[in-house]
Motif scaffolding. Structure first.
Motif, PDB file in Angstrom:
ATOM      1  N   PRO A   1      10.745  15.876  -1.849  1.00  0.00           N
ATOM      2  CA  PRO A   1      11.539  16.087  -3.005  1.00  0.00           C
ATOM      3  C   PRO A   1      13.101  15.876  -2.464  1.00  0.00           C
ATOM      4  CG  PRO A   1       9.748  17.494  -3.249  1.00  0.00           C
ATOM      5  CD  PRO A   1       9.656  16.861  -1.867  1.00  0.00           C
ATOM      6  N   TYR A   2      13.402  16.576  -1.355  1.00  0.00           N
ATOM      7  CA  TYR A   2      14.486  16.688  -0.887  1.00  0.00           C
ATOM      8  C   TYR A   2      15.409  15.160  -0.636  1.00  0.00           C
ATOM      9  CZ  TYR A   2      13.054  15.180   3.684  1.00  0.00           C
ATOM     10  OH  TYR A   2      12.647  14.501   4.768  1.00  0.00           O
ATOM     11  N   MET A   3      14.330  14.186  -0.661  1.00  0.00           N
ATOM     12  CA  MET A   3      15.174  12.797  -0.502  1.00  0.00           C
ATOM     13  C   MET A   3      15.825  12.304  -1.808  1.00  0.00           C
ATOM     14  SD  MET A   3      12.144  11.126   2.141  1.00  0.00           S
ATOM     15  CE  MET A   3      13.299   9.808   3.024  1.00  0.00           C
ATOM     16  N   HIS A   4      15.256  12.710  -2.828  1.00  0.00           N
ATOM     17  CA  HIS A   4      15.853  12.360  -4.064  1.00  0.00           C
ATOM     18  C   HIS A   4      15.879  10.946  -4.159  1.00  0.00           C
ATOM     19  CE1 HIS A   4      17.251  16.640  -4.802  1.00  0.00           C
ATOM     20  NE2 HIS A   4      17.682  16.578  -3.474  1.00  0.00           N
ATOM     21  N   VAL A   5      14.717  10.296  -4.111  1.00  0.00           N
ATOM     22  CA  VAL A   5      14.343   8.892  -4.244  1.00  0.00           C
ATOM     23  C   VAL A   5      13.869   8.332  -5.855  1.00  0.00           C
ATOM     24  CG1 VAL A   5      13.464   6.539  -3.483  1.00  0.00           C
ATOM     25  CG2 VAL A   5      14.142   8.352  -1.903  1.00  0.00           C
ATOM     26  N   PRO A   6      14.929   7.700  -6.521  1.00  0.00           N
ATOM     27  CA  PRO A   6      14.570   7.314  -7.963  1.00  0.00           C
ATOM     28  C   PRO A   6      13.320   6.598  -7.790  1.00  0.00           C
ATOM     29  CG  PRO A   6      16.763   7.081  -7.700  1.00  0.00           C
ATOM     30  CD  PRO A   6      16.246   7.300  -6.389  1.00  0.00           C
ATOM     31  N   VAL A   7      12.287   6.629  -8.744  1.00  0.00           N
ATOM     32  CA  VAL A   7      11.122   5.793  -8.790  1.00  0.00           C
ATOM     33  C   VAL A   7      11.228   5.274 -10.119  1.00  0.00           C
ATOM     34  CG1 VAL A   7       8.515   5.740  -8.723  1.00  0.00           C
ATOM     35  CG2 VAL A   7       9.824   7.071  -7.164  1.00  0.00           C
ATOM     36  N   ILE A   8      10.912   4.116 -10.426  1.00  0.00           N
ATOM     37  CA  ILE A   8      10.583   3.430 -11.796  1.00  0.00           C
ATOM     38  C   ILE A   8       9.266   2.844 -11.581  1.00  0.00           C
ATOM     39  CG2 ILE A   8      11.286   1.560 -13.228  1.00  0.00           C
ATOM     40  CD1 ILE A   8      14.210   1.928 -12.247  1.00  0.00           C
ATOM     41  N   TYR A   9       8.342   3.076 -12.526  1.00  0.00           N
ATOM     42  CA  TYR A   9       6.891   2.558 -12.551  1.00  0.00           C
ATOM     43  C   TYR A   9       6.914   1.361 -13.361  1.00  0.00           C
ATOM     44  CZ  TYR A   9       5.316   7.065 -11.108  1.00  0.00           C
ATOM     45  OH  TYR A   9       4.879   8.288 -10.401  1.00  0.00           O
TER      46      TYR A   9
ATOM     47  N   ALA B   1       0.693  -1.066  -0.067  1.00  0.00           N
ATOM     48  CA  ALA B   1       0.135   0.165  -0.077  1.00  0.00           C
ATOM     49  C   ALA B   1       0.941   1.359  -0.068  1.00  0.00           C
ATOM     50  CB  ALA B   1      -0.838   0.003   1.163  1.00  0.00           C
ATOM     51  N   GLY B   2       0.384   2.209  -0.610  1.00  0.00           N
ATOM     52  CA  GLY B   2       1.239   3.368  -0.739  1.00  0.00           C
ATOM     53  C   GLY B   2       1.412   4.319   0.463  1.00  0.00           C
ATOM     54  N   ALA B   3       0.252   4.281   1.403  1.00  0.00           N
ATOM     55  CA  ALA B   3       0.651   4.961   2.586  1.00  0.00           C
ATOM     56  C   ALA B   3       1.725   4.291   3.462  1.00  0.00           C
ATOM     57  CB  ALA B   3      -0.780   5.035   3.463  1.00  0.00           C
ATOM     58  N   LYS B   4       1.756   2.861   3.751  1.00  0.00           N
ATOM     59  CA  LYS B   4       2.713   2.203   4.261  1.00  0.00           C
ATOM     60  C   LYS B   4       3.995   2.670   3.808  1.00  0.00           C
ATOM     61  CE  LYS B   4       0.253  -0.138   7.507  1.00  0.00           C
ATOM     62  NZ  LYS B   4       0.409   0.163   8.958  1.00  0.00           N
ATOM     63  N   ALA B   5       4.082   2.631   2.443  1.00  0.00           N
ATOM     64  CA  ALA B   5       5.444   2.803   1.809  1.00  0.00           C
ATOM     65  C   ALA B   5       5.863   4.219   2.214  1.00  0.00           C
ATOM     66  CB  ALA B   5       5.291   2.667   0.330  1.00  0.00           C
ATOM     67  N   LEU B   6       4.951   5.130   2.033  1.00  0.00           N
ATOM     68  CA  LEU B   6       5.802   6.611   2.500  1.00  0.00           C
ATOM     69  C   LEU B   6       6.295   6.635   3.948  1.00  0.00           C
ATOM     70  CD1 LEU B   6       2.874   8.661   0.770  1.00  0.00           C
ATOM     71  CD2 LEU B   6       5.209   8.645   0.069  1.00  0.00           C
ATOM     72  N   GLU B   7       5.463   5.738   4.915  1.00  0.00           N
ATOM     73  CA  GLU B   7       6.071   6.008   6.221  1.00  0.00           C
ATOM     74  C   GLU B   7       7.273   5.312   6.306  1.00  0.00           C
ATOM     75  OE1 GLU B   7       1.357   5.305   8.300  1.00  0.00           O
ATOM     76  OE2 GLU B   7       2.965   3.862   8.570  1.00  0.00           O
ATOM     77  N   ALA B   8       7.517   4.117   5.720  1.00  0.00           N
ATOM     78  CA  ALA B   8       8.796   3.365   5.458  1.00  0.00           C
ATOM     79  C   ALA B   8       9.836   4.016   5.067  1.00  0.00           C
ATOM     80  CB  ALA B   8       8.594   1.975   4.978  1.00  0.00           C
ATOM     81  N   ILE B   9       9.640   4.864   3.875  1.00  0.00           N
ATOM     82  CA  ILE B   9      10.514   5.762   3.116  1.00  0.00           C
ATOM     83  C   ILE B   9      11.105   6.746   4.089  1.00  0.00           C
ATOM     84  CG2 ILE B   9      10.944   7.588   1.614  1.00  0.00           C
ATOM     85  CD1 ILE B   9       8.750   6.286  -0.146  1.00  0.00           C
ATOM     86  N   LEU B  10      10.348   7.041   5.194  1.00  0.00           N
ATOM     87  CA  LEU B  10      10.795   8.363   6.205  1.00  0.00           C
ATOM     88  C   LEU B  10      11.673   7.732   7.075  1.00  0.00           C
ATOM     89  CD1 LEU B  10       7.497  10.393   6.663  1.00  0.00           C
ATOM     90  CD2 LEU B  10       9.549  11.011   4.914  1.00  0.00           C
ATOM     91  N   SER B  11      11.578   6.452   7.385  1.00  0.00           N
ATOM     92  CA  SER B  11      12.383   5.886   8.497  1.00  0.00           C
ATOM     93  C   SER B  11      13.757   5.081   7.889  1.00  0.00           C
ATOM     94  CB  SER B  11      11.417   4.905   9.398  1.00  0.00           C
ATOM     95  OG  SER B  11      10.870   3.889   8.316  1.00  0.00           O
TER      96      SER B  11
END
Length: 828
Positions: free
Chosen positions: A89-97, A52-62
């Motif tokens: 944006p400041y995290m500069h994490v590349p995303v591949i769809y 799920a997107g929400a869980k992924a966003l939480e994990a990205i921050l930690s």
């Protein structure tokens, strides 16, 4: 989704870094698990999965990943695109769809998040690996560029400078950073800056010189450099220096002035600026040099030594490594000094060697610094290392023109080289051959041995083709198992034929693939310049058409392009379009041929046979339908319609009060290999509510030869309750050991065995043997192709189950099937 691990020794794709952390956002658990296994095989040591997107966003921050593989269509409150947009944006994490769709609306939404890649499912493991590697390299290069830009920004900020751009037409000013004279409040958003208001803030005693400098720059395009005071409250005075030049406009960029503004108020501010600049000087990854008026180094930072490999103490007193006298021709230095004299600035990208003799790419800038009296006091040089960027650009250029698996030119480069070869042949008056090569039955190798073995075979084929052609010829991989050879200076058609024969013979030499010796054949289509084609695209198209003619001729051969081939291809294209239209418009119908019980003489079942009510040609048989459907890819759609219509007709007969009869439907190998075929049958049975045993699916022997996927699907179909039959039994070299373990209930003897009996002793013996075999295995036996009284009388004395053939009835519409009489039974 399929994947192929990189081959040992394959240098086309860089190896995975096990420390790279890759996050997968995918709500389909099986797909995510498969993708994770692929990444692990590729060597990525850290792989995390979120559904799920929400869980992924939480994990990205930690626990910030190095790269995210993002499925667009995921369940939850936000989809993949919205999840990507939520990453700071400041995290500069590349995303591949990752997506199975490429609609314009989805692509437009995805582009707004600036992804690093967009993979269409299914994709190969190699493609996945290459995309990840390119994304990581791009992130690395962009991060380095961003840091370089930040360093330049800090350097300008340390000097209390800002860039500005003035649109001459609108007189609006854009700045890189607020500065007092342009934005007195120090906030770029607090006041709309324009040239007229800027001039109003200039002290009255300096307004004339400032306006004159701007007007001259606007009219003549000259460089201007003006120092002035700004209006301040009380007795304080602020001094500024404005520099710029007018640049002619384009439709995208209007005529404008570009330059810099610097606050030069007092010595204390200058001292602070100097200390900040010193910090940048010492910590910058760019080489920064102070040069005297003769361009000799008086000061150098440590980065210059790191970039060039020249110790600082050895560099002092000498000109910079990138402009030393012995490095470039005299014209280079003329251009440099002219630029420094006229514009007080010079820059250029330079390919050179470092002190260790290694090739490096540098961006060199030299800026003249004036003294208070306007003369040049010294120069500042900035040396940026662009080697990594250049290598990345070269690698991207390679990937754009060469095949990543074989290293051969790809389609783009092949067409370009073919075009150049045509130009040479035209100038010389020589003949040129274009050969389109397709490996025969390559899909079987992928299906049976795996895509890894298929890739190994393609590498072997590419090496052999290169070894079999002249050094002046070109071999390219167009994609899949298709190759293209451009052969120059071919004497005539006989020479081209000899070359094609040599290629076929060389390819047939067995190669060890996946611990097996595999011998491959190919089909080759040949077009000639100037005999048949005059352009590169025409030659490729004609050679492709001829290749299909070679395949239709039995494979393992070659064919020269003839104009009639284009007419045949055009006919096929027209017929395939008509067939699709016919399917959509309801022009396809089913006829039914009865099958009669040997013992009772009553109808025991029917076989559904497709017909086409063509709007202009009348009723067409399966010979005009099935080959076109197979080649055009319509066979699955038509096959689904046949299953659904046959079940629907059985339901209509039942509702009309007729007895339940077995309806036999022929199934193609493509249908059986389709992942949704079992669901198609299940749904048709559920909608019509007919007994499952009323539906019989007929397959040919060749479908089940060592194909585990098809065998598994047969068991799944049998679990639904439908009957399974082998059609044309005896013509496909069946393995009896495997047939006895399959869920087959009926075998149908092909009419080729019935023809001529009882006079034909061989056919008589074979028919009796197949009947006996079927009965011993507990299977029903249906005999097809009964057309004569003698054949019927012979078969009535044998232990078969049913008859079918023109002797009893040709295929008829559904409305007539229950009006047919029973047959006379004569059994001993």
């Amino acid at each position: 989704m399929t994947g192929t691990p990189p081959q040992k020794g394959d240098s086309t794709i860089p190896p995975a870094n096990p420390d790279i952390h890759i996050m997968i956002v995918e709500d389909e658990r099986i797909v995510a698990l498969h993708l994770r296994q692929q990444l692990t095989r590729l060597g990525y040591g850290r792989v995390t999965v979120y559904s799920a997107g929400a869980k992924a966003l939480e994990a990205i921050l930690s626990d910030t990943p190095d790269l995210i593989l993002m499925d667009i269509h995921i369940d939850g409150d936000i989809d993949g695109i919205e999840t990507a947009a939520g990453i700071p944006p400041y995290m500069h994490v590349p995303v591949i769809y990752l997506s199975a769709y490429s609609e314009d609306q989805t692509l437009e939404r995805a582009k707004l998040t600036h992804p690093y890649g967009y993979l269409i499912k299914p994709f190969s493991e190699r493609e996945l690996h290459a995309t990840i590697q390119m994304a990581l390299q791009r992130r690395k290069v962009e991060f380095a560029l961003k840091r370089s830009e930040e360093r330049l920004y800090l350097a300008m900020k340390a000097a209390n400078m800002t860039c500005w751009e003035i649109d001459i037409k609108t007189r609006q000013i854009e700045t890189a950073d607020p500065i007092g004279i342009i934005h007195p409040d120090g906030d770029a958003a607090s006041l709309s800056a324009d040239l007229d208001k800027f001039l109003e803030r200039v002290a009255p005693e300096d307004q004339r010189s400032v306006k004159c400098a701007f007007e001259t720059a606007i009219k003549k395009g000259d460089f201007f450099d003006v120092i002035f005071r700004a209006k301040e409250g009380g007795s304080s005075v602020s001094w500024f220096r404005a520099q710029g030049k007018t640049f002619e406009g384009t439709p995208q960029n209007p005529r404008r002035i570009i330059g810099v503004v610097q606050d030069i108020t007092d010595q204390r501010v200058a001292g602070d600026r100097l200390r900040q600049a010193t910090t940048v000087y010492e910590t910058s990854q760019d080489g920064i040099l102070i040069l005297d008026q003769e361009l000799r180094i008086t000061s150098a930072n440590r980065s210059y030594a790191n970039i060039t490999g020249i110790p600082i103490e050895e560099a002092l007193g000498h000109r910079p490594h990138v402009i030393s006298r012995e490095t470039f021709p005299l014209s280079f230095y003329r251009e440099m000094f002219k630029s420094l004299e006229s514009r007080k600035h010079w820059h250029r990208e330079i390919d050179t060697l470092n002190a260790d003799g290694e090739q490096i790419t540098l961006m060199a800038q030299i800026i003249a610094v004036d003294s208070d009296d306007g003369d040049v006091s010294h120069y500042v040089a900035i040396i940026s290392d662009r080697t990594a960027i250049r290598r990345a650009e070269e690698e991207l250029q390679y990937l754009a023109h060469y095949d990543g698996l074989t290293g051969l030119p790809n389609r783009l480069l092949a067409i370009d080289r073919l075009g150049r070869a045509i130009e040479r042949a035209s100038d010389r008056g020589t003949t040129l051959a274009c050969m389109f090569i397709d490996i025969d039955n390559f899909k079987n190798i992928n299906d049976t041995l795996g895509h890894g073995a298929g890739d190994q075979l393609l590498v072997v084929v590419s090496r052999r083709l290169k070894a079999l052609i002249n050094s002046t010829d070109t071999v390219a991989r167009l994609g899949g198992d298709e190759f293209l050879i451009t052969a120059e200076d071919i004497k005539n058609e006989h020479a081209a034929a000899a070359m094609a024969a040599r290629l076929l013979k060389g390819l047939q030499i067995p190669a060890s693939i996946a611990s097996r010796d595999i011998s491959v054949t190919a089909s080759i289509g040949i077009s000639l310049f100037p005999d048949t084609a005059l352009g590169a695209q025409d030659m490729v198209r004609q050679a492709d058409t001829a290749m299909y003619a070679a395949k239709n001729g039995g494979r393992n051969g070659f064919a020269f392009y003839k104009s009639a081939m284009t007419e045949d291809a055009s006919h096929f294209m027209t017929r395939s379009l008509e067939l699709r239209r016919g399917l959509e418009n309801g022009e396809l119908v089913l006829f039914y041929q009865p099958q009669y019980c040997r013992q009772s003489g009553k109808m025991s079942g029917v076989e559904a046979l497709i017909r086409w009510n063509h709007p202009t040609e009348g009723l067409l048989g399966p010979g005009e339908i099935i080959p076109v459907a197979e080649q055009s890819g319509l066979i699955n759609e038509i096959g689904q319609w046949v299953v659904e219509e046959a079940c629907a007709q059985a339901m209509r007969w039942r509702d009309e009060g007729h007895k339940c009869v077995r309806v036999a439907v022929n199934v193609s190998v493509r249908q059986l290999r389709s992942d949704d075929f079992v669901d198609v049958v299940r749904t048709a049975l559920a909608l019509t509510e007919i007994p499952p045993q009323s539906l019989e699916l007929e397959i040919t022997e060749s479908m089940i030869q060592d194909d585990a996927r098809i065998i598994s699907r047969l068991h799944d179909l049998r679990k639904l309750g439908v009957s399974l039959a082998i059609d044309d039994f005896g013509t496909g070299f069946s393995c009896l050991g495997s047939i006895k373990s399959l869920p087959i209930e009926r075998i149908k003897i092909d009419q080729s065995f019935v023809r001529g009996i009882p006079e034909d002793r061989d056919n008589t013996a074979l028919t009796e043997a197949i009947i006996a075999l079927g009965r011993k295995l507990g299977m029903a036996v249906t005999v097809e192709g009964v057309e004569e009284q003698a054949q019927l009388e012979f078969l009535q004395q044998r232990d078969c189950t049913d008859f079918q053939g023109y002797y009893f009835c040709r295929p008829v519409p559904a409305a007539q099937i229950f009006n047919l009489p029973a047959i006379n039974v004569k059994t001993s």
